[in-house]
Design an enzyme around this catalytic site. Structure first.
Site, mmCIF file in Angstrom:
data_model
loop_
_atom_site.group_PDB
_atom_site.id
_atom_site.type_symbol
_atom_site.label_atom_id
_atom_site.label_comp_id
_atom_site.label_asym_id
_atom_site.label_seq_id
_atom_site.Cartn_x
_atom_site.Cartn_y
_atom_site.Cartn_z
ATOM 1 N N LYS A 33 0.845 -1.202 0.000
ATOM 2 C CA LYS A 33 0.000 0.000 0.000
ATOM 3 C C LYS A 33 0.873 1.242 0.000
ATOM 4 O O LYS A 33 1.774 1.384 0.838
ATOM 5 C CB LYS A 33 -0.923 0.031 1.224
ATOM 6 N N ASP A 60 -3.560 4.218 -1.992
ATOM 7 C CA ASP A 60 -4.582 4.593 -1.008
ATOM 8 C C ASP A 60 -4.559 6.110 -0.789
ATOM 9 O O ASP A 60 -4.055 6.598 0.220
ATOM 10 C CB ASP A 60 -4.313 3.845 0.298
ATOM 11 N N LYS A 62 -7.471 8.002 -0.945
ATOM 12 C CA LYS A 62 -8.745 8.399 -0.342
ATOM 13 C C LYS A 62 -9.245 9.719 -0.935
ATOM 14 O O LYS A 62 -9.561 10.676 -0.222
ATOM 15 C CB LYS A 62 -8.632 8.503 1.171
ATOM 16 N N THR A 124 -11.304 3.853 9.939
ATOM 17 C CA THR A 124 -11.314 2.977 11.116
ATOM 18 C C THR A 124 -10.864 3.699 12.385
ATOM 19 O O THR A 124 -10.948 3.138 13.483
ATOM 20 C CB THR A 124 -10.431 1.741 10.887
ATOM 21 N N ARG A 216 1.842 -1.942 11.177
ATOM 22 C CA ARG A 216 2.860 -1.926 12.227
ATOM 23 C C ARG A 216 3.143 -3.279 12.875
ATOM 24 O O ARG A 216 4.293 -3.527 13.256
ATOM 25 C CB ARG A 216 2.491 -0.872 13.283
#
Length: 237
Positions: A33, A60, A62, A124, A216
């Site tokens: 990503k 990504d 967005k 999230t 992570r």
């Protein structure tokens, strides 16, 4: 699809040099990503480097703007040959339809396959209280995510980004072919960090996730390759 191919690892670093060092440490990872920080700091060069290594790319960004601006960005991004590209469902149906058409046009201009356009339902990092009291959305969190996902599906998009906690409800309504990309996935041995709605990798797959975005717990581990293999093993058991 092999378990390892369903895990997307974020390159959440500030430079192309750091990103490529991480890619070299994790040769078994096939799907990476590239988010806002890395794309803004390094530009499309990082995408070319990943493609040279035969990696799949989740761009990504967005995107969330007026339809014309979002469509222009999708048209440009599609020419990079990425596999997944994110836009915000909250931009509305006109924007989503325009983004899909623009991505198809952009890819056709250079003779490649268009990316799958994936709509973000709700970040999230947003929990139920923030949705209600900060964003003033009266729907329950899962209901809001479902409405955004239905809007994306009706607009012809390939899937959505959603919390794994909403995955089961969305999968039941949206069917088996609609992609669910789930961040906020954390093994029991890893901390939640800033993810408010997390779930273990095995549980997220069981709930109906198509892809898991796991950062992570892998990239910050003392031995990233070993952490990646451990997650794959836990999912397969």
């Amino acid at each position: 699809m092999a378990v390892a191919d369903r895990i997307i690892v974020p390159l959440d670093v500030a430079s192309e040099r750091e990103a490529l060092a991480l890619v070299e440490r994790l040769p078994q990872v096939t799907f990476w990503k590239v988010g806002l920080e890395l794309f803004v700091s390094s530009g499309p060069g990082i995408l070319e480097q990943l493609k040279q290594r035969q990696k799949r790319i989740f761009l990504d960004l967005k995107l969330h703007d007026i339809p014309n601006t979002m469509a222009g960005a999708c048209r440009a991004a599609a020419r990079y040959g990425v596999d997944l590209l994110t836009v915000h469902a909250a931009a509305g149906k006109t924007a989503l339809v325009d983004c899909l058409e623009a991505a198809q046009t952009g890819a056709a201009d250079v003779g490649i396959q268009p990316p799958q356009i994936i709509a973000v339902t709700l970040l999230t990092s947003i929990h139920a209280r923030a949705l209600a009291f900060e964003l003033k959305v009266s729907l329950e969190l899962t209901d809001y995510a479902l409405q955004m996902a239905l809007l994306a599906q009706e607009s012809g998009l390939s899937g959505v980004v959603c919390s794994p906690q909403e995955a089961a409800a969305l999968r039941q309504v949206l069917g088996s072919e609609f992609a669910l990309v789930c961040p906020g996935v954390r093994p029991a041995w890893a901390g939640k960090n800033d993810q408010q709605r997390s779930m273990s990798p095995a549980d997220a797959m069981q709930a109906g996730a198509t892809y898991l975005v796991i950062g992570r717990p892998i990239t910050a581990a003392a031995e990233p390759a070993a952490a990646f293999e451990q997650i794959c093993q836990e999912i397969s058991e």
